[in-house]
Motif scaffolding. Structure first.
Motif, PDB file in Angstrom:
ATOM      1  N   ASP A   1      25.873 -60.953  65.869  1.00  0.00           N
ATOM      2  CA  ASP A   1      25.922 -59.530  65.544  1.00  0.00           C
ATOM      3  C   ASP A   1      26.440 -59.278  64.131  1.00  0.00           C
ATOM      4  O   ASP A   1      26.187 -58.217  63.563  1.00  0.00           O
ATOM      5  CB  ASP A   1      26.789 -58.770  66.552  1.00  0.00           C
ATOM      6  N   SER A   2      27.156 -60.232  63.566  1.00  0.00           N
ATOM      7  CA  SER A   2      27.703 -60.046  62.219  1.00  0.00           C
ATOM      8  C   SER A   2      26.653 -60.274  61.133  1.00  0.00           C
ATOM      9  O   SER A   2      26.892 -59.963  59.966  1.00  0.00           O
ATOM     10  CB  SER A   2      28.890 -60.988  61.987  1.00  0.00           C
ATOM     11  N   LEU A   3      25.494 -60.802  61.513  1.00  0.00           N
ATOM     12  CA  LEU A   3      24.436 -61.083  60.540  1.00  0.00           C
ATOM     13  C   LEU A   3      23.517 -59.880  60.369  1.00  0.00           C
ATOM     14  O   LEU A   3      23.251 -59.149  61.319  1.00  0.00           O
ATOM     15  CB  LEU A   3      23.595 -62.277  61.005  1.00  0.00           C
ATOM     16  N   SER A   4      23.025 -59.710  59.160  1.00  0.00           N
ATOM     17  CA  SER A   4      22.008 -58.691  58.912  1.00  0.00           C
ATOM     18  C   SER A   4      20.648 -59.393  58.927  1.00  0.00           C
ATOM     19  O   SER A   4      20.582 -60.623  58.800  1.00  0.00           O
ATOM     20  CB  SER A   4      22.239 -58.018  57.556  1.00  0.00           C
TER      21      SER A   4
ATOM     22  N   MET B   1      34.856 -55.292  71.113  1.00  0.00           N
ATOM     23  CA  MET B   1      36.132 -55.678  70.577  1.00  0.00           C
ATOM     24  C   MET B   1      36.290 -57.190  70.706  1.00  0.00           C
ATOM     25  O   MET B   1      36.053 -57.763  71.745  1.00  0.00           O
ATOM     26  CB  MET B   1      37.253 -54.972  71.325  1.00  0.00           C
ATOM     27  N   SER B   2      36.698 -57.829  69.662  1.00  0.00           N
ATOM     28  CA  SER B   2      36.807 -59.274  69.635  1.00  0.00           C
ATOM     29  C   SER B   2      38.104 -59.761  70.281  1.00  0.00           C
ATOM     30  O   SER B   2      39.160 -59.168  70.111  1.00  0.00           O
ATOM     31  CB  SER B   2      36.758 -59.765  68.192  1.00  0.00           C
TER      32      SER B   2
ATOM     33  N   GLN C   1      30.863 -65.371  73.928  1.00  0.00           N
ATOM     34  CA  GLN C   1      31.252 -64.151  73.228  1.00  0.00           C
ATOM     35  C   GLN C   1      31.349 -64.405  71.726  1.00  0.00           C
ATOM     36  O   GLN C   1      30.928 -63.575  70.922  1.00  0.00           O
ATOM     37  CB  GLN C   1      32.583 -63.620  73.750  1.00  0.00           C
ATOM     38  N   LEU C   2      31.866 -65.555  71.340  1.00  0.00           N
ATOM     39  CA  LEU C   2      31.959 -65.903  69.925  1.00  0.00           C
ATOM     40  C   LEU C   2      30.571 -65.985  69.301  1.00  0.00           C
ATOM     41  O   LEU C   2      30.331 -65.458  68.213  1.00  0.00           O
ATOM     42  CB  LEU C   2      32.711 -67.220  69.751  1.00  0.00           C
ATOM     43  N   VAL C   3      29.636 -66.631  70.009  1.00  0.00           N
ATOM     44  CA  VAL C   3      28.258 -66.719  69.517  1.00  0.00           C
ATOM     45  C   VAL C   3      27.678 -65.319  69.326  1.00  0.00           C
ATOM     46  O   VAL C   3      27.043 -65.018  68.311  1.00  0.00           O
ATOM     47  CB  VAL C   3      27.384 -67.550  70.486  1.00  0.00           C
TER      48      VAL C   3
END
Length: 77
Positions: A31-34, A1-2, A24-26
């Motif tokens: 994790d948002s990249l495929s 959870m962000s 955590q932001l990094v």
């Protein structure tokens, strides 16, 4: 959870984040990249191909990632 608000809702001042929040932001960004989002140079692609060929030629030499990580953690512990 962000812990971060969506970018469209507010501007994020990275300098005001703690080190833990920046990490955590990094992680969330990564994790948002495929896999298709991450560019691979021709040299990196060639190295990956070389390693895959080496593995296929002698697959019994490989070890599961978890086993390798456990060994590293034991040595550090």
């Amino acid at each position: 959870m962000s812990i971060f608000a969506p970018m469209s809702a507010t501007r994020l001042d990275i300098k005001r984040l703690t080190a833990a929040e920046r990490l955590q932001l990094v992680e969330e960004l990564w994790d948002s990249l495929s896999p298709n989002d991450i560019p691979v140079t021709s040299a990196q692609g060639a190295e990956l191909d070389r390693r895959e060929d080496l593995h296929r030629a002698n697959a019994v030499r490989g070890r599961p990632w978890r086993e390798v990580l456990d060994d590293i953690e034991r040595r550090r512990g």
